[in-house]
Design a protein around this motif. Sequence first.
Motif, PDB file in Angstrom:
ATOM      1  N   ASP A  21     -55.361  68.752  60.266  1.00 20.66           N
ATOM      2  CA  ASP A  21     -54.702  67.565  59.708  1.00 20.66           C
ATOM      3  C   ASP A  21     -54.707  67.601  58.179  1.00 20.66           C
ATOM      4  O   ASP A  21     -53.704  67.279  57.536  1.00 20.66           O
ATOM      5  CB  ASP A  21     -55.371  66.276  60.186  1.00 20.66           C
ATOM      6  CG  ASP A  21     -55.177  66.019  61.670  1.00 20.66           C
ATOM      7  OD1 ASP A  21     -54.281  66.644  62.285  1.00 20.66           O
ATOM      8  OD2 ASP A  21     -55.940  65.201  62.217  1.00 20.66           O
ATOM      9  N   SER A  22     -55.834  67.992  57.599  1.00 23.73           N
ATOM     10  CA  SER A  22     -55.928  68.082  56.141  1.00 23.73           C
ATOM     11  C   SER A  22     -54.967  69.132  55.595  1.00 23.73           C
ATOM     12  O   SER A  22     -54.292  68.909  54.581  1.00 23.73           O
ATOM     13  CB  SER A  22     -57.362  68.411  55.712  1.00 23.73           C
ATOM     14  OG  SER A  22     -58.230  67.354  56.037  1.00 23.73           O
ATOM     15  N   LEU A  23     -54.885  70.276  56.257  1.00 25.37           N
ATOM     16  CA  LEU A  23     -53.968  71.328  55.816  1.00 25.37           C
ATOM     17  C   LEU A  23     -52.513  70.893  55.950  1.00 25.37           C
ATOM     18  O   LEU A  23     -51.704  71.130  55.046  1.00 25.37           O
ATOM     19  CB  LEU A  23     -54.237  72.614  56.593  1.00 25.37           C
ATOM     20  CG  LEU A  23     -55.537  73.318  56.212  1.00 25.37           C
ATOM     21  CD1 LEU A  23     -55.919  74.364  57.250  1.00 25.37           C
ATOM     22  CD2 LEU A  23     -55.427  73.940  54.827  1.00 25.37           C
ATOM     23  N   ASN A  24     -52.175  70.244  57.046  1.00 26.58           N
ATOM     24  CA  ASN A  24     -50.802  69.732  57.204  1.00 26.58           C
ATOM     25  C   ASN A  24     -50.454  68.763  56.082  1.00 26.58           C
ATOM     26  O   ASN A  24     -49.335  68.785  55.558  1.00 26.58           O
ATOM     27  CB  ASN A  24     -50.625  69.052  58.568  1.00 26.58           C
ATOM     28  CG  ASN A  24     -50.285  70.040  59.649  1.00 26.58           C
ATOM     29  OD1 ASN A  24     -49.510  70.968  59.445  1.00 26.58           O
ATOM     30  ND2 ASN A  24     -50.872  69.845  60.818  1.00 26.58           N
ATOM     31  N   ALA A  25     -51.409  67.925  55.703  1.00 25.24           N
ATOM     32  CA  ALA A  25     -51.168  66.969  54.612  1.00 25.24           C
ATOM     33  C   ALA A  25     -50.979  67.697  53.281  1.00 25.24           C
ATOM     34  O   ALA A  25     -50.132  67.314  52.470  1.00 25.24           O
ATOM     35  CB  ALA A  25     -52.317  65.966  54.522  1.00 25.24           C
TER      36      ALA A  25
END
Length: 159
Positions: A68-72
């Motif tokens: 999720d952090s990488l997608n953001a």
Amino acid sequence: KESASGSSRRLLHRSLPIRRTSRSGSKLFTPGGDTQSLALEGEAEAEPLAMKITVAIVTYGRDQVLVDSLNALFALDPPPWEVVVVDQTPRHDESTEYQLSEWNKTGRLRWFRLSKPAITPAMNRALLEARGERVLFVDDDIIPDPLLLVAHQLSLIHI
């Protein structure tokens, strides 16, 4: 750490705004701890960053929260010039392992595995692998503010 639902977030980098997501919603936290919102002027498309900024993440034991952090980070406009992940997790769940592997294969990020967890060697590895002019370390469980990279670049102009 990560909750059973995988939605835990915390603030690591305190000098720039970071959006923190919790069960009660999303808020922007600034260095003084005040919450506020930032908006870009107008509808113009973001210009590429003039400075090549490597975003580095050192991670251990994160699965969906890391994804999720990488997608953001990938959704930032403009996006990071480079993303380096130094991973100390012995084994990810199948979907996380697959996603990180695909991003690494396609060049979306550079993924390095370390067998022995230790924060200092992991951060040093990220610095050694980074190709950007500057390295911005963020934690593995954040949702960055849309202006994170722009604000970081602007803060470096006067250095």
